[in-house]
Every structure is written in structure tokens, then in C-alpha cells.
Design a protein around this motif. Structure first.
Motif, PDB file in Angstrom:
ATOM      1  N   VAL A 205      10.436  -1.353  10.458  1.00  0.00           N
ATOM      2  CA  VAL A 205      10.339  -1.229   8.998  1.00  0.00           C
ATOM      3  C   VAL A 205       9.054  -1.943   8.590  1.00  0.00           C
ATOM      4  CG1 VAL A 205      11.389  -1.780   6.764  1.00  0.00           C
ATOM      5  CG2 VAL A 205      12.861  -1.283   8.741  1.00  0.00           C
ATOM      6  N   LEU A 206       8.113  -1.195   8.052  1.00  0.00           N
ATOM      7  CA  LEU A 206       6.859  -1.788   7.577  1.00  0.00           C
ATOM      8  C   LEU A 206       6.921  -1.774   6.053  1.00  0.00           C
ATOM      9  CD1 LEU A 206       4.249  -0.078   9.959  1.00  0.00           C
ATOM     10  CD2 LEU A 206       5.810  -1.979  10.411  1.00  0.00           C
ATOM     11  N   PHE A 207       6.992  -2.943   5.457  1.00  0.00           N
ATOM     12  CA  PHE A 207       7.280  -3.073   4.025  1.00  0.00           C
ATOM     13  C   PHE A 207       6.027  -3.560   3.300  1.00  0.00           C
ATOM     14  CE2 PHE A 207      11.142  -3.751   1.175  1.00  0.00           C
ATOM     15  CZ  PHE A 207      10.416  -3.887   0.007  1.00  0.00           C
ATOM     16  N   ALA A 208       5.496  -2.718   2.435  1.00  0.00           N
ATOM     17  CA  ALA A 208       4.290  -3.073   1.678  1.00  0.00           C
ATOM     18  C   ALA A 208       4.668  -3.484   0.263  1.00  0.00           C
ATOM     19  CB  ALA A 208       3.360  -1.872   1.612  1.00  0.00           C
TER      20      ALA A 208
ATOM     21  N   LYS B  84       0.488  -6.894   2.938  1.00  0.00           N
ATOM     22  CA  LYS B  84      -0.040  -7.199   1.608  1.00  0.00           C
ATOM     23  C   LYS B  84      -1.530  -6.919   1.514  1.00  0.00           C
ATOM     24  CE  LYS B  84      -0.852 -11.419  -0.006  1.00  0.00           C
ATOM     25  NZ  LYS B  84      -0.582 -12.747  -0.537  1.00  0.00           N
ATOM     26  N   HIS B  85      -1.930  -6.106   0.655  1.00  0.00           N
ATOM     27  CA  HIS B  85      -3.198  -6.197  -0.045  1.00  0.00           C
ATOM     28  C   HIS B  85      -3.110  -5.357  -1.306  1.00  0.00           C
ATOM     29  CE1 HIS B  85      -7.265  -7.229  -1.013  1.00  0.00           C
ATOM     30  NE2 HIS B  85      -7.147  -6.128  -1.717  1.00  0.00           N
ATOM     31  N   ALA B  86      -2.627  -5.974  -2.381  1.00  0.00           N
ATOM     32  CA  ALA B  86      -2.508  -5.314  -3.686  1.00  0.00           C
ATOM     33  C   ALA B  86      -1.973  -3.888  -3.490  1.00  0.00           C
ATOM     34  CB  ALA B  86      -3.845  -5.365  -4.420  1.00  0.00           C
ATOM     35  N   CYS B  87      -2.514  -2.938  -4.247  1.00  0.00           N
ATOM     36  CA  CYS B  87      -1.954  -1.577  -4.176  1.00  0.00           C
ATOM     37  C   CYS B  87      -2.320  -0.861  -2.883  1.00  0.00           C
ATOM     38  CB  CYS B  87      -2.446  -0.754  -5.361  1.00  0.00           C
ATOM     39  SG  CYS B  87      -2.046  -1.489  -6.939  1.00  0.00           S
ATOM     40  N   TYR B  88      -3.231  -1.410  -2.097  1.00  0.00           N
ATOM     41  CA  TYR B  88      -3.640  -0.753  -0.847  1.00  0.00           C
ATOM     42  C   TYR B  88      -2.586  -0.880   0.259  1.00  0.00           C
ATOM     43  CZ  TYR B  88      -5.965  -0.034   3.612  1.00  0.00           C
ATOM     44  OH  TYR B  88      -6.255   0.395   4.875  1.00  0.00           O
ATOM     45  N   ALA B  89      -1.678  -1.861   0.153  1.00  0.00           N
ATOM     46  CA  ALA B  89      -0.817  -2.216   1.293  1.00  0.00           C
ATOM     47  C   ALA B  89       0.039  -1.054   1.797  1.00  0.00           C
ATOM     48  CB  ALA B  89       0.080  -3.396   0.906  1.00  0.00           C
ATOM     49  N   GLY B  90       0.445  -0.150   0.902  1.00  0.00           N
ATOM     50  CA  GLY B  90       1.258   0.995   1.334  1.00  0.00           C
ATOM     51  C   GLY B  90       0.500   1.846   2.336  1.00  0.00           C
TER      52      GLY B  90
ATOM     53  N   LEU C  52      10.082   3.388   9.455  1.00  0.00           N
ATOM     54  CA  LEU C  52      10.362   3.466   8.017  1.00  0.00           C
ATOM     55  C   LEU C  52       9.285   2.653   7.298  1.00  0.00           C
ATOM     56  CD1 LEU C  52      12.442   4.509   5.950  1.00  0.00           C
ATOM     57  CD2 LEU C  52      13.687   2.363   6.259  1.00  0.00           C
ATOM     58  N   VAL C  53       8.444   3.356   6.566  1.00  0.00           N
ATOM     59  CA  VAL C  53       7.407   2.685   5.771  1.00  0.00           C
ATOM     60  C   VAL C  53       7.913   2.618   4.335  1.00  0.00           C
ATOM     61  CG1 VAL C  53       5.061   2.889   4.841  1.00  0.00           C
ATOM     62  CG2 VAL C  53       5.508   3.442   7.241  1.00  0.00           C
ATOM     63  N   ILE C  54       7.856   1.413   3.759  1.00  0.00           N
ATOM     64  CA  ILE C  54       8.305   1.214   2.379  1.00  0.00           C
ATOM     65  C   ILE C  54       7.136   0.644   1.580  1.00  0.00           C
ATOM     66  CG2 ILE C  54       9.889  -0.078   0.871  1.00  0.00           C
ATOM     67  CD1 ILE C  54      11.561   1.513   2.727  1.00  0.00           C
TER      68      ILE C  54
END
Ligand code: HMG
Length: 389
Positions: A74-77, A108-114, A134-136
Motif C-alpha cells: 500500500v503506497l499512501f500519498a 509526501k511531496h505536496a500534490c505531487y506525491a500521488g 494499492l496506491v492511495i
């Protein structure tokens, strides 16, 4: 090998503040919001909704369609982090009862993290095609009351299953990047609301797009004419128009109004009424395009521009797979949006700007109507519960 988004679903909160209510409260001409920034509504999270409950609501319909024990990571941005140590993915892992043979990480990097999480997932699947990731991306966009950003708040989460042989989008190799240390938008650890130099931030966004585009062209050899549709990070929907005009001018393309609309309009339908959802925003825009495009998108190439203040930017592309429509969760998206309840300005203040969760113990009143809610904070630990629907 083809790698990309196999399934995608997003969630938002059960409440919204209309920009009409907002404009009246602030004595501002409504056209400034509906035309000037292109927004009509902002999704507002009640105190018992946070990035974890939004993420669970986004991911659950995907997990119902697969064997959830197959999830390997699970990669959670997020930039609305709830703990400095424990990753948001670990809370989600527990709430959704995911398998123990799984890794979780927060990006984490602001809106880029996703986008960072999505691209990392594609590399993990390339290294081991058995991976199902699962990318969130989940965020609650919150600015100070009476600040320039207040009209551009919102919230949402998107869940994407990244696999080999994806059914919706093949992510193509090759990206263009741009990073620069700037202070256009930031949120120090002691603050719940973001600080922003609003007009400067839009300039940095557009400048970084031009650089990321140049790098994309160099890396991939693809140009403007190779791309059928464009999804840009959407802090407010008018930003799409600004970005697309800037790109068209840069590449010297000659396109008519109808083509401009076909290339961008369907991607703004949801964001216009959800508001900014930071790391999720680009991908809610992608869902919007998939759900609202009149013609079939099969085989079409999309260009994606991901921007995170501070700033990191990436331009990449992907191709829509055959029969993708069969796998969309359009009804669920529309149902959530259409069943939201309108808030008065006072109710919005009570939900968004009055509750302090930085306390040792608090019990939260039941306002979240979704399947998952934040019930309490006990001994500084967030306690979630699954609600029977
Ligand atoms: P503002 O001062 O509220 O508004 O700031 P304005 O005076 O600039 O007006 C906005 C537009 O409305 C202008 O059009 C006006 O002319 C027009 P433009 O010059 O842009 O073409 N306007 C009207 N139009 C029709 N009828 C009227 C009327 N009045 C004015 N009566 C701003 C706007 C976006 C700066 C503000 O809302 C803000 O600070 N927002 C937050 C920052 C933001 O969203 N930045 C976007 C780029 S950075 C980014 O995307 C990253 C981010 O998502 C965070 C992250 O990465 O983590 C924010």
C-alpha cells in the motif's frame, strides 16, 4: 510488459459548501468563483472524516472485486499526514484488514506525491509482475478562514490498483521532471492549515509545466500531436484552461475551441464540485474524464501533468485500454457526489475550523455517513470504526 492502472475509484466527503453560500457570506461577486476560478462547490470533511476514512471509502469497492490477500503493498500519498512516525497506510491496512504479507509506505511531496507513489508502483510491478499494489492519494485541502485560498478548499481520496496487464490505463515509460526549491505553498508541522502565496503559486505551476514538458519530449520523443487528451493537476478548475493555453502557446499548436474542449473539458466535471483534493486531484480529474467523456476513449493517449508546490512536477503519458468502460465505477462516483448535503457557512466553520484533534482524548460526534469513521482519539491514538450501512 504492460503496467498501469487496473482499477480506479475515488471518494469524497458527505458534505459540501456551495460557492454561492460562500460568495454571499464574503460579499463577493459569485462570478469570481464560478467563472474566475471555475468552482461551484467544495467538499467539506466533518470532524469524524479524515484521510484514512476517505482512503478506506475509496479503496473498499476495489477490494470487493479482487482477492484482497493478493495486495503486496500500500503506497499512501498525502500532505494531510496524521502522524509523524506511523504511516497513514498502516492505519488503512488495519481498517481494511489487508494481508500481513504486505508493505506500507507514506509518500509526501505536496500534490505531487500521488504521482510519486503511482510511478514507484509501476517500477515495483516491472521488477516483479506478481505484485498487486494499492496506491492511495488522499487529502483534505484546508486554508485559513478569510485567506485567498479559502475558496479553493475541498477533500477527496483516490485508490488505484497497479498491476501487470491493467484493464484501464497503460502507463507509458518515460517522464519529464522538474524540481525547484520555492516557497509558493507550505504547511509547517505546527499548522493544520496551509500557507500560500496564491498568485505566485500559479506562476510556478505554469513555469514548472513548461520545463517538465521539455524534459518529457526529450525523454520520450513524443509531442503535442501524439496526445489526445490532457489531465492537469486541478487546484481549481480554471487552472486547467491556464495550463492548456500555456502548453499550446509553448508548442505553437493551432487548435480550435472544439478540440481544446475535447482535450480537457471532461476532466473538470468532478473537480468543479469537489474542490482541491491535493494529491488526489489529478486522479479525480482522470476519473472525471473517464466517466464524463462522450466518445469512447479506447486507445487514446492521455498526457498527465502532476504538480506539487514547493515544487516537484512531472509530465507523463498513458494509453487507455480496450473495453476499459466495463471496469469504471462511474455510478459510485456520481452517487457519492450527488448525495452530499449542503452546509451553511456556520456549519462549515464548525466542521472544518473548530475541532482540534491535537489532544490526548476526544470523542467525535457521529456526522460521517460513510462506511468508515474516526470515532475518537484515545491516549493520542486515533480510533476508527467500520459502520454498518
Ligand atoms: P484571488 O486573489 O482570490 O482571486 O486569488 P483573483 O483576484 O486573482 O481572481 C481570480 C480570477 O477571477 C482572476 O482571473 C480574476 O480576473 C477573476 P485570472 O486573472 O486568473 O484570469 N475574477 C472574475 N471573473 C469573473 N467575474 C468576476 C471576477 N472577479 C475576479 N466578478 C487564487 C486566486 C487562485 C490565487 C487563490 O484562490 C489562492 O490563493 N488559491 C490557493 C493557491 C492555489 O490554488 N494555487 C494554484 C497553483 S499551486 C497548486 O496547484 C498546488 C496546490 O494544489 C498545493 C500543493 O501542491 O500541495 C495549491
Amino acid at each position: 510488459m504492460t503496467i498501469g492502472i487496473d482499477l480506479i475509484h475515488f471518494s469524497t466527503s458527505d458534505y459540501f459548501l456551495g460557492l454561492d453560500t460562500f460568495a454571499k457570506e464574503k460579499s463577493v461577486d459569485l462570478d469570481k468563483y464560478t467563472i474566475g476560478i471555475g468552482q461551484e462547490k467544495m467538499s467539506i470533511a466533518p470532524p469524524d472524516e479524515d484521510i484514512i476514512t476517505l482512503a478506506a471509502k475509496a479503496a473498499a469497492p476495489i477490494l470487493e472485486q479482487i482477492e484482497k490477500n493478493d495486495i503486496t503493498a500500500v503506497l499512501f500519498a498525502t500532505e494531510s499526514g496524521i502522524d509523524q512516525s506511523k504511516s497513514a497506510g498502516a492505519f488503512l491496512h488495519g481498517l481494511l484488514q489487508l494481508p500481513n504479507r504486505c508493505r506500507v509506505m507514506e509518500f509526501k511531496h505536496a500534490c505531487y506525491a500521488g504521482t510519486a507513489a503511482l510511478q514507484m508502483a509501476t517500477k515495483m510491478v516491472a521488477a516483479n509482475p506478481k505484485e498487486k499494489i494499492l496506491v492511495i492519494a488522499a487529502d483534505i485541502a484546508k486554508y485559513d478562514v478569510d485567506s485567498s485560498g479559502e475558496a479553493t478548499q475541498g477533500c477527496g481520496a483516490v485508490a488505484m490498483l497497479v498491476t501487470d496487464n491493467p484493464r484501464i490505463l497503460k502507463i507509458e515509460p518515460g517522464s519529464g521532471y522538474y524540481t525547484e526549491d520555492v516557497n509558493d505553498f507550505w504547511r509547517p508541522n505546527h499548522r493544520e492549515t496551509a500557507l500560500v502565496d496564491g498568485k505566485y503559486s500559479t506562476k510556478v505551476y505554469l513555469n514548472s509545466m513548461k520545463h517538465a514538458w521539455d524534459n518529457f519530449v526529450e525523454e520520450t520523443g513524443r509531442g503535442f500531436d501524439d496526445i489526445d487528451a490532457f489531465c492537469y493537476h486541478i487546484p481549481f478548475s480554471r487552472m486547467t484552461e491556464k495550463a492548456h493555453k500555456t502548453l499550446i502557446k509553448k508548442v505553437g499548436a493551432k487548435i480550435d475551441d472544439e478540440t481544446f474542449k475535447r482535450q480537457t473539458d471532461a476532466g473538470q466535471v468532478y473537480n468543479r464540485i469537489v474542490g482541491n483534493s491535493y494529491s488526489a486531484s489529478l486522479y479525480i480529474g482522470f476519473c472525471s474524464f473517464l466517466d464524463n467523456a462522450e466518445e469512447s476513449l479506447e486507445g487514446k493517449r492521455f498526457g498527465f501533468f502532476s504538480y506539487g508546490s514547493g515544487c516537484v512536477a512531472e509530465f507523463f503519458s498513458g494509453a487507455i485500454q480496450s473495453n476499459y468502460r466495463q471496469y469504471l465505477m462511474t455510478d459510485s462516483h456520481k452517487k457519492q457526489i450527488n448525495s452530499r448535503q449542503a452546509l451553511s457557512y456556520q456549519q462549515y466553520l464548525a466542521f472544518y475550523h473548530s475541532v482540534n484533534l491535537s489532544v490526548e482524548n476526544i470523542k467525535l460526534p457521529l456526522t460521517n455517513k460513510g462506511s468508515y469513521r474516526l470515532k475518537a482519539v484515545e491516549n493520542h491514538i486515533r480510533i476508527y470504526e467500520r459502520q454498518q450501512s
